[in-house]
Design an enzyme around this catalytic site. Sequence first.
Site, PDB file in Angstrom:
ATOM      1  CB  SER A   1      -0.954   0.004   1.198  1.00  0.00           C
ATOM      2  OG  SER A   1      -0.278  -0.322   2.363  1.00  0.00           O
TER       3      SER A   1
ATOM      4  CG  ASN B   1      -3.767   4.498   1.526  1.00  0.00           C
ATOM      5  OD1 ASN B   1      -4.849   4.554   2.103  1.00  0.00           O
ATOM      6  ND2 ASN B   1      -3.031   3.410   1.485  1.00  0.00           N
TER       7      ASN B   1
HETATM    8  P1  NAI Z   1       0.100  -9.500   7.933  1.00  0.00           P
HETATM    9  O1  NAI Z   1       1.152  -9.161   8.904  1.00  0.00           O
HETATM   10  O2  NAI Z   1      -1.285  -9.834   8.397  1.00  0.00           O
HETATM   11  O3  NAI Z   1       0.589 -10.729   7.039  1.00  0.00           O
HETATM   12  C1  NAI Z   1       1.852 -10.798   6.425  1.00  0.00           C
HETATM   13  C2  NAI Z   1       2.205 -12.274   6.269  1.00  0.00           C
HETATM   14  O4  NAI Z   1       3.377 -12.366   5.464  1.00  0.00           O
HETATM   15  C3  NAI Z   1       2.517 -12.965   7.601  1.00  0.00           C
HETATM   16  O5  NAI Z   1       1.748 -14.135   7.704  1.00  0.00           O
HETATM   17  C4  NAI Z   1       4.016 -13.268   7.499  1.00  0.00           C
HETATM   18  O6  NAI Z   1       4.370 -14.467   8.141  1.00  0.00           O
HETATM   19  C5  NAI Z   1       4.201 -13.368   6.014  1.00  0.00           C
HETATM   20  N1  NAI Z   1       5.554 -13.128   5.541  1.00  0.00           N
HETATM   21  C6  NAI Z   1       6.423 -12.171   5.950  1.00  0.00           C
HETATM   22  N2  NAI Z   1       7.561 -12.243   5.242  1.00  0.00           N
HETATM   23  C7  NAI Z   1       7.412 -13.266   4.358  1.00  0.00           C
HETATM   24  C8  NAI Z   1       8.237 -13.814   3.331  1.00  0.00           C
HETATM   25  N3  NAI Z   1       9.448 -13.333   3.080  1.00  0.00           N
HETATM   26  N4  NAI Z   1       7.759 -14.839   2.603  1.00  0.00           N
HETATM   27  C9  NAI Z   1       6.520 -15.340   2.848  1.00  0.00           C
HETATM   28  N5  NAI Z   1       5.703 -14.873   3.818  1.00  0.00           N
HETATM   29  C10 NAI Z   1       6.143 -13.833   4.553  1.00  0.00           C
HETATM   30  O7  NAI Z   1       0.073  -8.290   6.895  1.00  0.00           O
HETATM   31  P2  NAI Z   1      -1.151  -7.760   5.990  1.00  0.00           P
HETATM   32  O8  NAI Z   1      -1.921  -6.770   6.750  1.00  0.00           O
HETATM   33  O9  NAI Z   1      -1.834  -8.921   5.391  1.00  0.00           O
HETATM   34  O10 NAI Z   1      -0.348  -6.951   4.865  1.00  0.00           O
HETATM   35  C11 NAI Z   1       0.362  -7.589   3.847  1.00  0.00           C
HETATM   36  C12 NAI Z   1       0.673  -6.607   2.755  1.00  0.00           C
HETATM   37  O11 NAI Z   1      -0.536  -6.025   2.276  1.00  0.00           O
HETATM   38  C13 NAI Z   1       1.574  -5.446   3.141  1.00  0.00           C
HETATM   39  O12 NAI Z   1       2.375  -5.125   2.047  1.00  0.00           O
HETATM   40  C14 NAI Z   1       0.574  -4.351   3.436  1.00  0.00           C
HETATM   41  O13 NAI Z   1       1.110  -3.065   3.282  1.00  0.00           O
HETATM   42  C15 NAI Z   1      -0.464  -4.612   2.371  1.00  0.00           C
HETATM   43  N6  NAI Z   1      -1.805  -4.103   2.638  1.00  0.00           N
HETATM   44  C16 NAI Z   1      -2.354  -4.208   3.892  1.00  0.00           C
HETATM   45  C17 NAI Z   1      -3.639  -3.741   4.119  1.00  0.00           C
HETATM   46  C18 NAI Z   1      -4.270  -3.869   5.457  1.00  0.00           C
HETATM   47  O14 NAI Z   1      -5.297  -3.198   5.699  1.00  0.00           O
HETATM   48  N7  NAI Z   1      -3.766  -4.672   6.359  1.00  0.00           N
HETATM   49  C19 NAI Z   1      -4.444  -3.111   3.042  1.00  0.00           C
HETATM   50  C20 NAI Z   1      -3.798  -3.134   1.758  1.00  0.00           C
HETATM   51  C21 NAI Z   1      -2.514  -3.570   1.596  1.00  0.00           C
END
Ligand code: NAI
Length: 510
Positions: free
Chosen positions: A124, A195
Amino acid sequence: MVPALGHESVVAVIGAGAMGTGIAQVATQAGHPVRLFDTRSGAAARAVSDIRVSLAKLAAKGKIDATAAGAAGDRLSVADSTSDLADASLVVEAIVERLDVKTELFLEIERIVRDDCILASNTSSISITSIAAGLRRPQRVVGLHFFNPAPLMALVEVVSGLSTDPVVAEAAYQTAKAWGKTPVHARSTPGFIVNRVARPFYAEGLRLLSEGAADVETIDAVMREAGGFRMGPFELMDLIGNDVNYAVTCSVFDAYYGDPRFAPSVIQQELVNAGHLGRKSGRGFYDYSLGAKGASQSSEPPAALVGRVTVWTSNALGAALASRLRHAGVQVDERRVAHSDGRTATVDHTVMALTDGRSATQRAADMQHEALVLHDVVLDPVKSGRIAIAVADRCSPSGRQAATAMLQAAGFVVSRLDDVPGMAVMRTVAMLANEAMEVVHHQVCDAVSADLAMCKGVNYPRGPLAWADEIGPRHVLRVLDHLALAYGEDRYRASALMRRRVAGRQPLLG
Ligand code: NAI
């Protein structure tokens, strides 16, 4: 035309957190075999079982067919390592928001997948150009920015970096569309569309609070019940988390080299410092602890309508006001031709007018008429239940009561704001439209996409540009110019494109 990926194409989702889980659900429901990978042990398996539970719940509620739900669940599998993703046609990365970790992951994935596999990031805030840099085939990297929760939120920003092949962006766009989403193309720039354009929604709320326009409950009520937003800025910041919202604001502010349009608020910084992060910590702008008193917004006490009412039906609020008053049995003298000072109505000598960005006190001085009460803009003048007013400092209490009584007779609950320039809804909408114009001017996306993104990504009741067109682009520009004059801050400078559209008598949505 570039087609969407076929149903048989394998979609790999990397990162099985909140977003990856939602995206995997969307992709499997669209008919793709989906592989989920996460470095955290058991995370992908948990996500698969969570999605199956969600699908079963949807089927139980009759929202999807039970057989389709079962088949969608069966199309999900856990990848034990990235090498299991070799046959993917699309990889969607939703891992931790760190450029170094994302770059390392994509370098690894690029060695495994076919050359025609599209590499998408759900980031994001990180530049798609930066994520693609250093890859062998940067042209196949694109942003697919879903909103949380991905299965429910329609918008997907399809973000092109400097190297992204337009064919890849179009394939990603068509695929998101085939998944039932509303995609919009955007150029990779800080904040992308939503955003960035949404910043003033929070920022103007914080400014109003900081200037003592009203308390958080009243500002929220005005934005909800007069502005038509689903939530007011403070309840929304509490839901998002003040730490998250403040961090996004700071990141956009830094990314635009300290442009005052994006300046963070010290009020929010203090809340973060105090640990008042919002709902998740039990306290933010509101107190969520057990037994805390429910929020109540302040409204003007009932006033009796006496005096002669004249309404100018040349503007939308005037027309609705006249009809609402007549419906309530109030005798109204109607004027069809706009008054030179832009008034909406009068009750005897008290003049009521739509805010034009000047404070009521300033406008009263300019008009040389002390009995002036300004009203804010409302989303739907026919149905709106609340309206905000601002009273000129030299207006008498009886003048204020006369205006209040007239609005109450028309069925409005009246919230009085302190006499801040531009009031609440008008000031917010003008700044949202200004930012949307800036996004269009700087070629991030077209005007229709900017509006669509705000309606589908953050549920705005109307696109900011369509709303500004309805108010009148000239009036919105005047609001911005008056705000800039009142504050002397670059923050309120009007977009050059808006000025050009107004001069050319063209709508902003165009
Ligand atoms: P989260 O923390 O819930 O999940 C991230 C997952 O990625 C975790 O399960 C972690 O173990 C895994 N992970 C970390 N490094 C890794 C790697 N090298 N290889 C494989 N798995 C790995 O995060 P979330 O909220 O799902 O966000 C993920 C992405 O989406 C980020 O880039 C965030 O900026 C983006 N995003 C988040 C939003 C939100 O509201 N939470 C909205 C839109 C985009």
